[in-house]
Design a protein around this motif. Structure first.
Motif, PDB file in Angstrom:
ATOM      1  N   UNK B  60       0.710  -1.236   0.084  1.00 12.25           N
ATOM      2  CA  UNK B  60       0.009   0.061  -0.022  1.00 12.25           C
ATOM      3  C   UNK B  60       0.753   1.425  -0.120  1.00 12.25           C
ATOM      4  N   UNK B  61       2.105   1.133   0.359  1.00  6.97           N
ATOM      5  CA  UNK B  61       3.097   2.309   0.517  1.00  6.97           C
ATOM      6  C   UNK B  61       3.825   2.504  -0.941  1.00  6.97           C
ATOM      7  N   UNK B  62       4.305   1.413  -1.247  1.00  5.34           N
ATOM      8  CA  UNK B  62       5.485   1.630  -2.545  1.00  5.34           C
ATOM      9  C   UNK B  62       4.774   0.820  -3.837  1.00  5.34           C
ATOM     10  N   UNK B  63       3.533   0.166  -3.670  1.00  2.71           N
ATOM     11  CA  UNK B  63       3.099  -0.601  -4.641  1.00  2.71           C
ATOM     12  C   UNK B  63       3.917  -1.675  -5.414  1.00  2.71           C
ATOM     13  N   UNK B 126      -1.931   6.396 -12.953  1.00  2.00           N
ATOM     14  CA  UNK B 126      -0.606   6.022 -12.097  1.00  2.00           C
ATOM     15  C   UNK B 126      -0.658   6.262 -10.561  1.00  2.00           C
ATOM     16  N   UNK B 127       0.045   5.777  -9.711  1.00  2.00           N
ATOM     17  CA  UNK B 127       0.192   6.038  -8.483  1.00  2.00           C
ATOM     18  C   UNK B 127       1.200   7.302  -8.047  1.00  2.00           C
ATOM     19  N   UNK B 128       0.617   8.485  -8.797  1.00  4.24           N
ATOM     20  CA  UNK B 128       1.408   9.758  -8.544  1.00  4.24           C
ATOM     21  C   UNK B 128       0.816  10.291  -7.281  1.00  4.24           C
ATOM     22  N   UNK B 129      -0.318  10.435  -7.004  1.00 12.47           N
ATOM     23  CA  UNK B 129      -0.629  11.326  -5.624  1.00 12.47           C
ATOM     24  C   UNK B 129      -0.127  10.674  -4.731  1.00 12.47           C
ATOM     25  N   UNK B 130      -0.058   9.341  -4.431  1.00 11.52           N
ATOM     26  CA  UNK B 130       0.502   8.586  -3.366  1.00 11.52           C
ATOM     27  C   UNK B 130       2.026   8.833  -3.321  1.00 11.52           C
TER      28      UNK B 130
END
Lengths: 204, 204
Positions: B60-63, B126-130
């Motif tokens: 959930x943090x780094x994907x 993509x997981x940009x906001x995270x």
């Protein structure tokens, strides 16, 4: 390098890496594809793999691969196939290659490999006695030796020819033609292929 | 062409043919290998495939991909890894490639792909906001953009850079060097690679 990938993914990569010609990178790509794809893709592959060995057996006459509930190969039992002509191949998949031509109406006999001392395969491991028996039983008129164009395939062909002659069986024996494959330039053909192509030239 | 091979074998060939880059012949070769090999080889592969989806999840943090029973990626939770340096990659397997160098001691962030209008992948997937959130939370000092050297990778890198600057985050941003790969002759390098190699030349 432990723990870089989840254990279950590493396991799939290891297992896929046993397939012929599949290195670590390719196995990784396959496993990652399966992980990204819908779960039913990997489950469906898993199910098919579990049934593979139980539902496939070898034809007792031709040694082709057949369904577990079939008695003999349908390519043998089919009344439209000419039982007096037998193409002798090394492996079951060679039948698929020949059938794809749509050009052969005889039956098949799978040797189960080729003579290869390096791999510990001697003539006694091949289904040659069964072929000899079959020649008389089916009143076979022609045997087409369709082994591979490799050193092992050539030795096997010679050995087979000698066996049939020594058994006193008077029969037409033939080999697949060696020559230039379609679409290949003469300058790229190797010496031996070219010699075969010259020897086997056809008159116009 | 029906009935050339046993149904169970055809099924395995079809299923293996879904793998990326695997054509009919390759799938046949794989399936035949599995049929010839001991039954436990295909059963073991089947078992690993059945467990794949259940036992792998996304951190959930780094994907990154992690074991289902782990909370976060061990490459993130490890106290020896520098959380203030983050390498941003497209796919989870890119982490494996970077870890193999043994040269990076920071942490990772997987975007989950690259911007590619043709494949319908926009920046919102993509997981940009995270990543942006993580930059503040972990007091990140440097982001190494390690997207692929493709058009999509380049666009994604530019988009990411703009996003970080626009968010008013004052941070060191870097890209992997572009240049001549080891072992490649200059004459075979393409124009663009050579231009990058010139621009990124190092003083001796």
């Amino acid at each position: 390098m432990a723990h870089l990938l989840p254990a279950a993914l590493e396991k799939v990569i290891d297992e896929l890496g046993r397939l012929p010609g599949v290195g670590a990178r390719t196995a990784e790509r396959y496993a990652y594809f399966l992980l990204r794809a819908d779960q039913h893709v990997s489950e469906s592959l898993a199910t098919s793999l579990e049934q593979l060995h139980q539902q496939v057996k070898t034809c007792p006459v031709t040694f082709a691969l057949i369904d577990a509930d079939e008695a003999v190969s349908p390519l043998y039992s089919d009344p439209d196939r000419d039982k007096t002509t037998v193409a002798v191949v090394e492996e079951p998949l060679d039948i698929v290659a020949l059938e794809r031509t749509g050009h052969f109406k005889g039956t098949y006999h799978v040797l189960g490999g080729a003579i290869s001392p390096i791999d510990g395969i001697g003539p006694e491991q091949l289904h040659i006695p069964e072929l000899i028996e079959r020649l008389a039983r089916d009143n076979v008129q022609e045997v087409i030796i369709a082994t591979n164009a490799s050193v092992e395939g050539e030795s096997t062909a010679l050995f087979l020819q000698k066996n049939i002659v020594d058994a006193g069986i008077d029969i037409k024996l033939s080999r697949l033609a060696r020559g230039i494959p379609v679409g290949v330039d003469l300058e790229y053909a190797d010496q031996i292929t070219l010699s075969h192509a010259l020897d086997g030239r056809s008159l116009l």
